[in-house]
Design an enzyme around this catalytic site. Sequence first.
Site, mmCIF file in Angstrom:
data_model
loop_
_atom_site.group_PDB
_atom_site.id
_atom_site.type_symbol
_atom_site.label_atom_id
_atom_site.label_comp_id
_atom_site.label_asym_id
_atom_site.label_seq_id
_atom_site.Cartn_x
_atom_site.Cartn_y
_atom_site.Cartn_z
ATOM 1 N N GLU A 1 -10.503 -6.899 15.609
ATOM 2 C CA GLU A 1 -10.993 -5.624 16.139
ATOM 3 C C GLU A 1 -11.080 -4.575 15.037
ATOM 4 O O GLU A 1 -11.795 -3.602 15.171
ATOM 5 C CB GLU A 1 -10.100 -5.145 17.279
ATOM 6 C CG GLU A 1 -8.602 -5.064 16.986
ATOM 7 C CD GLU A 1 -8.199 -4.034 15.969
ATOM 8 O OE1 GLU A 1 -8.798 -2.962 15.978
ATOM 9 O OE2 GLU A 1 -7.289 -4.326 15.167
ATOM 10 N N SER A 2 -10.306 -4.749 13.957
ATOM 11 C CA SER A 2 -10.267 -3.755 12.886
ATOM 12 C C SER A 2 -11.465 -3.881 11.952
ATOM 13 O O SER A 2 -11.380 -3.531 10.779
ATOM 14 C CB SER A 2 -8.958 -3.878 12.109
ATOM 15 O OG SER A 2 -8.779 -5.192 11.632
ATOM 16 N N ARG B 1 -14.516 -5.133 5.301
ATOM 17 C CA ARG B 1 -14.786 -4.739 6.694
ATOM 18 C C ARG B 1 -16.271 -4.439 6.891
ATOM 19 O O ARG B 1 -16.986 -4.171 5.929
ATOM 20 C CB ARG B 1 -14.001 -3.484 7.052
ATOM 21 C CG ARG B 1 -12.512 -3.671 6.993
ATOM 22 C CD ARG B 1 -11.807 -2.425 7.455
ATOM 23 N NE ARG B 1 -10.375 -2.679 7.545
ATOM 24 C CZ ARG B 1 -9.550 -2.026 8.331
ATOM 25 N NH1 ARG B 1 -10.005 -1.049 9.090
ATOM 26 N NH2 ARG B 1 -8.271 -2.316 8.358
ATOM 27 N N THR C 1 -2.143 -9.893 14.040
ATOM 28 C CA THR C 1 -2.991 -9.067 13.178
ATOM 29 C C THR C 1 -2.721 -9.386 11.711
ATOM 30 O O THR C 1 -1.574 -9.501 11.305
ATOM 31 C CB THR C 1 -2.679 -7.583 13.446
ATOM 32 O OG1 THR C 1 -3.078 -7.290 14.777
ATOM 33 C CG2 THR C 1 -3.415 -6.668 12.483
ATOM 34 N N ASP D 1 -16.438 -1.177 3.889
ATOM 35 C CA ASP D 1 -15.328 -0.292 3.531
ATOM 36 C C ASP D 1 -15.038 -0.259 2.025
ATOM 37 O O ASP D 1 -15.826 -0.773 1.228
ATOM 38 C CB ASP D 1 -14.074 -0.705 4.301
ATOM 39 C CG ASP D 1 -13.520 -2.031 3.814
ATOM 40 O OD1 ASP D 1 -14.322 -2.833 3.291
ATOM 41 O OD2 ASP D 1 -12.310 -2.268 3.932
ATOM 42 N N ARG E 1 0.843 -1.202 0.000
ATOM 43 C CA ARG E 1 0.000 0.000 0.000
ATOM 44 C C ARG E 1 0.866 1.233 0.000
ATOM 45 O O ARG E 1 1.730 1.381 0.868
ATOM 46 C CB ARG E 1 -0.876 0.023 1.260
ATOM 47 C CG ARG E 1 -2.170 -0.669 0.996
ATOM 48 C CD ARG E 1 -3.097 -0.617 2.156
ATOM 49 N NE ARG E 1 -3.904 -1.822 2.062
ATOM 50 C CZ ARG E 1 -4.692 -2.268 2.989
ATOM 51 N NH1 ARG E 1 -4.809 -1.607 4.126
ATOM 52 N NH2 ARG E 1 -5.379 -3.371 2.819
ATOM 53 N N LYS F 1 -11.904 -11.580 5.077
ATOM 54 C CA LYS F 1 -13.022 -11.096 5.866
ATOM 55 C C LYS F 1 -14.078 -10.593 4.892
ATOM 56 O O LYS F 1 -13.767 -10.265 3.750
ATOM 57 C CB LYS F 1 -12.573 -10.027 6.843
ATOM 58 C CG LYS F 1 -11.775 -8.890 6.252
ATOM 59 C CD LYS F 1 -11.220 -8.076 7.397
ATOM 60 C CE LYS F 1 -10.475 -6.846 6.924
ATOM 61 N NZ LYS F 1 -9.086 -7.127 6.556
ATOM 62 N N SER G 1 -7.959 -0.877 0.607
ATOM 63 C CA SER G 1 -8.982 -1.154 1.613
ATOM 64 C C SER G 1 -9.728 0.092 2.072
ATOM 65 O O SER G 1 -10.336 0.776 1.274
ATOM 66 C CB SER G 1 -8.326 -1.868 2.788
ATOM 67 O OG SER G 1 -9.304 -2.302 3.665
#
Length: 543
Positions: A364-365, A282, A344, A277, A22, A376, A113
């Site tokens: 948690e993200s 997400r 993570t 997102d 990224r 996800k 993302s």
Amino acid sequence: MSVLSIETTPIEGQKPGTSGLRKTTRTFMGKHYLENFVASIFGAIGGAEGKTFVLGGDGRYFNDRAVQVILRMAAAEGAARVIVGQGGILSTPAASNLIRKRGTDGGIILSASHNPGGIDADFGIKFNGPNGGPAPESLTAKMHDLTTRIVGYRIWEGADVDMSSLGETSCGDMTVEVVDPVADYAQLMEGLFDFSALKALFAGGFTMRFDAMHAVTGPYATEILERRLGAPAGTVMNGSPSPDFGGGHPDPNPTWAKELMAVMTGPDAPDFGAASDGDGDRNMIVGRGAYVTPSDSLAVLAANATLAPGYAKGLAGVARSMPTSRAVDRVAEALGIEAYETPTGWKFFGNLLDAGKVTLCGEESAGTGSDHVREKDGLWAVLLWLNILAERKISVAEIMADHWKTYGRNYYSRHDYEAVETGKANALMERLEAKLADLPGTIVQGTTVEAADQFAYDDPVDGSRSEGQGVRVIFEGGARIVFRLSGTGTQGATLRVYLEDRVEGPEGLDRPADEALQTIIAAADEIAQIREMTGRNKPDVTT
Ligand code: G16
């Protein structure tokens, strides 16, 4: 028309982070930048000759150009076929599904993302393997190594491939198959959830808003929620994707999904609200006046999953990333199933899912998912919530109250300090690590530290070890602070401080999180001297 061999030289910093490479869009648009990395992906997987790949992205600025470059490079490397979403679009979970369903050799996903899009924002690229999941660390390390030694790449010289019509076309000798980005994904969802019960829910007057945040899930949510499930038109808000996400920040949390939060706390709040997102992996869940933290959402989904047909047989196990609250661990304990704690990054769930050790996992993200794909999946989480609401026939707030009464509550919050000078952030972490051994037994803000370490993970499936995955400080009584540096930012360093405290109940289950966590927040600053080391008085984002 022919294959061109282009000479190039290594470009510094092409090191994939938590989720692929990224960087700013302008960096990606620089000479050879995208090409060098794509060549290194093909090199790391042993070449593209005769292989089939999936390709698509979240539609952000430069997505269309990058797709053309990648197609021509794949053609030059002798790939047999590339399956592309129409217009170059595929949500991350839809790409993962296509990779698996079509039995391909992997796929390339273009997205940064939840980071903003546009010429002055961010772009990203990642490779997912044949299981549909993000490349493991061993493979991303190979890619990085190749970028440091690259001397050239090959590219087919030819006209752009038409991305607008469905069907087969070609690029050199390679077949390009343009597919509907939504169809296969929608079919997968129909197989997991009780669409008749969901239709009946909406027909009975249940109201919801889904905020697609001008990003990739707009067409997916409109097709599934409004067309297939009969939710009224307008249920999906900000549903037209745009290259700069309407100038917004497509990160589904109360800070960035302000518009949805205003609706959900307003006088005409619908029963249910959700957002996704940039690339659709997400999710945020919110009831009427009741925001659900991602950690709590994972725990609720695990506790109620059997209400959906796809999970009726029960869960093999669950997994969460280390900084995610331990709420789901309580559920696993009650269900008598294993709960795994991973570093993570979704890539760490891949082996556990492939080995059938876990069915559900989350972070948690704002990521939750299951073994249906290897990413996800934002809309999946929303549909599972809807399925649970349809069966239980109570509100989100009632579900949460009942959950905390049964399992106790893990108060949770994450404080982000963004764009901190890299040197300062590294110094903070180094100082923290140096004092870890001395922390156990000391009293901070009135509470005794029970343990402190730097998290390392031994993968139970392939035995690989991942070190340096974040500092944990655990207090007597169950409170915990985690410090780690983000692996997805593009400007300086982002320090994340994850704060958690546990209340068994029945008293004290419905306090505001920032109030319940006051002591832990003060303890975090005392231990890491955040203000002093970063020069910041307060976090930039609190979720
Ligand atoms: C990516 C990974 C997630 C991870 C997140 C953490 O999310 O896919 O598994 O939890 O990064 O980011 P950070 O390192 O900044 O804390 P996404 O949605 O950006 O692909």
